[in-house]
Design a protein around this motif. Structure first.
Motif, PDB file in Angstrom:
ATOM      1  N   ILE A 104       0.844  -1.189   0.000  1.00  0.00           N
ATOM      2  CA  ILE A 104       0.000   0.000   0.000  1.00  0.00           C
ATOM      3  C   ILE A 104       0.881   1.242   0.000  1.00  0.00           C
ATOM      4  O   ILE A 104       2.055   1.202   0.370  1.00  0.00           O
ATOM      5  CB  ILE A 104      -0.950   0.038   1.214  1.00  0.00           C
ATOM      6  N   CYS A 105       0.275   2.344  -0.379  1.00  0.00           N
ATOM      7  CA  CYS A 105       1.044   3.576  -0.524  1.00  0.00           C
ATOM      8  C   CYS A 105       1.624   4.047   0.803  1.00  0.00           C
ATOM      9  O   CYS A 105       2.654   4.730   0.821  1.00  0.00           O
ATOM     10  CB  CYS A 105       0.178   4.668  -1.141  1.00  0.00           C
ATOM     11  N   VAL A 112       6.758   3.936  -6.709  1.00  0.00           N
ATOM     12  CA  VAL A 112       5.758   2.958  -6.257  1.00  0.00           C
ATOM     13  C   VAL A 112       4.666   3.670  -5.471  1.00  0.00           C
ATOM     14  O   VAL A 112       3.460   3.422  -5.664  1.00  0.00           O
ATOM     15  CB  VAL A 112       6.422   1.862  -5.396  1.00  0.00           C
ATOM     16  N   HIS A 113       5.081   4.567  -4.596  1.00  0.00           N
ATOM     17  CA  HIS A 113       4.108   5.348  -3.835  1.00  0.00           C
ATOM     18  C   HIS A 113       3.235   6.176  -4.768  1.00  0.00           C
ATOM     19  O   HIS A 113       2.000   6.249  -4.584  1.00  0.00           O
ATOM     20  CB  HIS A 113       4.825   6.264  -2.845  1.00  0.00           C
ATOM     21  N   GLU A 114       3.834   6.792  -5.760  1.00  0.00           N
ATOM     22  CA  GLU A 114       3.077   7.634  -6.686  1.00  0.00           C
ATOM     23  C   GLU A 114       2.026   6.826  -7.441  1.00  0.00           C
ATOM     24  O   GLU A 114       0.911   7.311  -7.675  1.00  0.00           O
ATOM     25  CB  GLU A 114       4.031   8.313  -7.670  1.00  0.00           C
ATOM     26  N   ARG A 115       2.345   5.594  -7.821  1.00  0.00           N
ATOM     27  CA  ARG A 115       1.384   4.755  -8.543  1.00  0.00           C
ATOM     28  C   ARG A 115       0.183   4.432  -7.647  1.00  0.00           C
ATOM     29  O   ARG A 115      -0.973   4.608  -8.057  1.00  0.00           O
ATOM     30  CB  ARG A 115       2.061   3.462  -8.999  1.00  0.00           C
ATOM     31  N   ASP A 122      -7.204   9.690  -7.478  1.00  0.00           N
ATOM     32  CA  ASP A 122      -8.116   9.756  -8.619  1.00  0.00           C
ATOM     33  C   ASP A 122      -9.489   9.185  -8.271  1.00  0.00           C
ATOM     34  O   ASP A 122     -10.525   9.725  -8.678  1.00  0.00           O
ATOM     35  CB  ASP A 122      -7.540   8.999  -9.808  1.00  0.00           C
ATOM     36  N   SER A 123      -9.496   8.091  -7.517  1.00  0.00           N
ATOM     37  CA  SER A 123     -10.772   7.449  -7.171  1.00  0.00           C
ATOM     38  C   SER A 123     -11.557   8.284  -6.166  1.00  0.00           C
ATOM     39  O   SER A 123     -12.781   8.429  -6.289  1.00  0.00           O
ATOM     40  CB  SER A 123     -10.518   6.036  -6.630  1.00  0.00           C
ATOM     41  N   LEU A 233      -4.147  -1.968 -10.449  1.00  0.00           N
ATOM     42  CA  LEU A 233      -3.852  -2.562  -9.150  1.00  0.00           C
ATOM     43  C   LEU A 233      -4.364  -3.998  -9.100  1.00  0.00           C
ATOM     44  O   LEU A 233      -5.410  -4.318  -9.659  1.00  0.00           O
ATOM     45  CB  LEU A 233      -4.519  -1.756  -8.033  1.00  0.00           C
ATOM     46  N   SER A 234      -3.597  -4.858  -8.442  1.00  0.00           N
ATOM     47  CA  SER A 234      -4.039  -6.235  -8.243  1.00  0.00           C
ATOM     48  C   SER A 234      -5.156  -6.268  -7.200  1.00  0.00           C
ATOM     49  O   SER A 234      -5.369  -5.290  -6.468  1.00  0.00           O
ATOM     50  CB  SER A 234      -2.877  -7.104  -7.772  1.00  0.00           C
TER      51      SER A 234
END
Length: 470
Positions: A104-105, A112-115, A122-123, A233-234
């Protein structure tokens, strides 16, 4: 407003005379302990966590910002923790649910954090804020309906703890009846109790089932939007981020509601400022975020290298605890911690840097809209016990009211209305939500009595009516 911090003469100290951040002595008066440590050590103090694991407590405002803004020195990746690598933090350790690395972020830095953080931002941004506030008002009214005819209530149990979970389960696309059990599990795992691991497993299993269902049957909700986000995301990544958002929103907002209502009921200066138009309800919420942040401390950051912070020699692999409540009363930035703070959001209630809470505006909306609905329905609500009879429970990360008993003139429940079928009132699922004008966003115009879910006139009249009955 904030009272002067207490100066307890004795606190529990462990090996080498280092203060323990856990146990009844420390938890009974965390602010008193913070001030003792500030007097002894300055802006950064050595402390012990559960099991006498060594850590650093960051007490200074600027030092907290330094830690949160320099991930090259202080990482969020708990795999840097030396004690963890050496096997000193077993799977059943009370802090495992909040320190074990997860995808998780909150436990990542850099790209990785940015993704992950981008998918959350966004959600969350797709929700129509007016629609969210309508849901907050509806749930608040439902809760008030449950006790308004009695003339008495206990607002921590009956209102503050349930409203955030009802709203968040709706936004996540979960059935409303999930709320009560999730409230108990969420509170338990945050406290770091002996059953924290089991409570965490219950939350995880509940969210795993939600992800499976939304993968096959998506809807206009946060879970579905994470699953369909371009970052791909998985299922496990989505599940872990749902847990992060759910738990963070629940704990912070429940505490914020309870603390704000308590301040409104007990602080004459606050009521005078509200009555005189010098403070609005969102201002009162912001004052509480300064004086009594929902998270008193956050664990943690982990040093990636040997470094120095406020004169303390930090070693690679050391863990740091962000002292948010202590930082907010640091006299370096707030010379008189007892004075009110209006129109200033520079507190650290939501942490800082790249990991600052992404859902803070929804949390503010739940608090001020929910409290508005409460005051609208119960205009003469008042504390049912003496203020000094109120008690708190504290843990490493939070301090919250045990109960907030109130009295009021009994009221008739509202007529039953059909709930909305969607957690937002914008375009249909599949199309982005519009960005609201600044005036309609819950983070905007906090100097105005307008709260988004009602009009200025109705809110101001209800508040004035409540104040006149004080």
């Amino acid at each position: 407003m904030l009272a002067s911090p207490s100066k307890c003469p004795v606190h529990a100290y462990g090996p080498g005379g280092v203060a323990r951040l856990y146990g009844p002595t420390a938890e009974d008066d965390p602010m008193g302990l913070y001030e003792q440590l500030r007097d002894r050590h300055g802006a950064v103090a050595p402390v012990l966590l559960h099991g006498d694991l060594p850590a650093w407590l960051v007490l200074g405002y600027r030092e907290n910002l330094d830690v949160t803004r320099t991930p090259s020195r202080f990482s969020r990746d708990s795999r840097n923790w030396r004690d963890l690598r050496e096997g000193k933090v077993p799977p059943d350790h009370p802090l495992t649910p909040i320190t074990m690395w997860q995808p998780i972020c909150a436990f990542a830095d850099g790209s990785v954090h940015e993704r992950w953080r981008g998918a959350i931002n966004d959600s969350l941004g797709r929700f129509d804020r007016r629609g969210v506030r309508r849901h907050i008002t509806r749930f608040a009214d439902q809760l008030v309906d449950g006790f308004c005819a009695q003339g008495t209530a206990e607002l921590v149990n009956d209102f503050a703890e349930h409203l955030p979970m009802l709203v968040m389960t709706q936004l996540l696309g979960m059935p409303e009846d999930y709320g009560p059990r999730l409230v108990k599990a969420a509170r338990d795992m945050i406290r770091g109790t002996e059953t924290a691991v089991a409570s965490n497993e219950y939350v995880q299993e509940t969210l795993r089932k939600l992800v499976v269902r939304k993968r096959s049957d998506p809807g206009p909700d946060f879970t579905s939007w994470l699953l369909e986000h371009p970052s791909q995301l998985s299922d496990d990544e989505v599940q872990q981020h749902l847990r992060l958002v759910l738990i963070a929103a629940f704990e912070t907002t429940a505490n914020l509601i309870a603390n704000t209502v308590r301040m409104l009921l007990t602080d004459p200066r606050c009521r005078a400022n509200l009555a005189g138009g010098h403070m609005t309800l969102p201002d009162a919420v912001e004052q509480v975020l300064w004086d009594e942040p929902p998270f008193t401390a956050i664990l943690g950051r982990w040093a990636t290298q040997d470094t120095e912070l406020a004169g303390q020699q930090i070693k690679a692999g050391d863990v740091l605890v962000l002292g948010l409540a202590a930082a907010n009363v640091d006299t370096a930035i707030r010379p008189d911690p007892t004075a009110p703070v209006h129109g200033n959001r520079s507190h650290l209630a939501f942490s800082g840097g790249a990991h600052e809470c992404p859902g803070q505006d929804i949390g503010r909306a739940i608090a001020d809209t929910g409290i508005e609905a409460l005051l609208n329905r119960l205009p003469d609500v008042r504390l049912a016990v003496a203020e000094d009879e109120l008690t708190w429970i504290s843990s490493l990360m939070s301090r919250h009211l045990v109960a907030l008993p109130v009295q009021f003139t009994p009221q008739e429940p509202n007529p039953v209305v059909q709930p909305e079928t969607s957690p937002q009132a914008g375009p249909a699922h599949g199309s982005p939500e519009p960005h609201l004008p600044a005036a309609d966003h819950p983070a905007a115009n906090d100097s105005s009595p307008h709260l988004g879910s009602g009009t200025r006139t109705s809110w101001w009249r209800s508040l004035t009516r409540w104040l006149r009955r004080r």
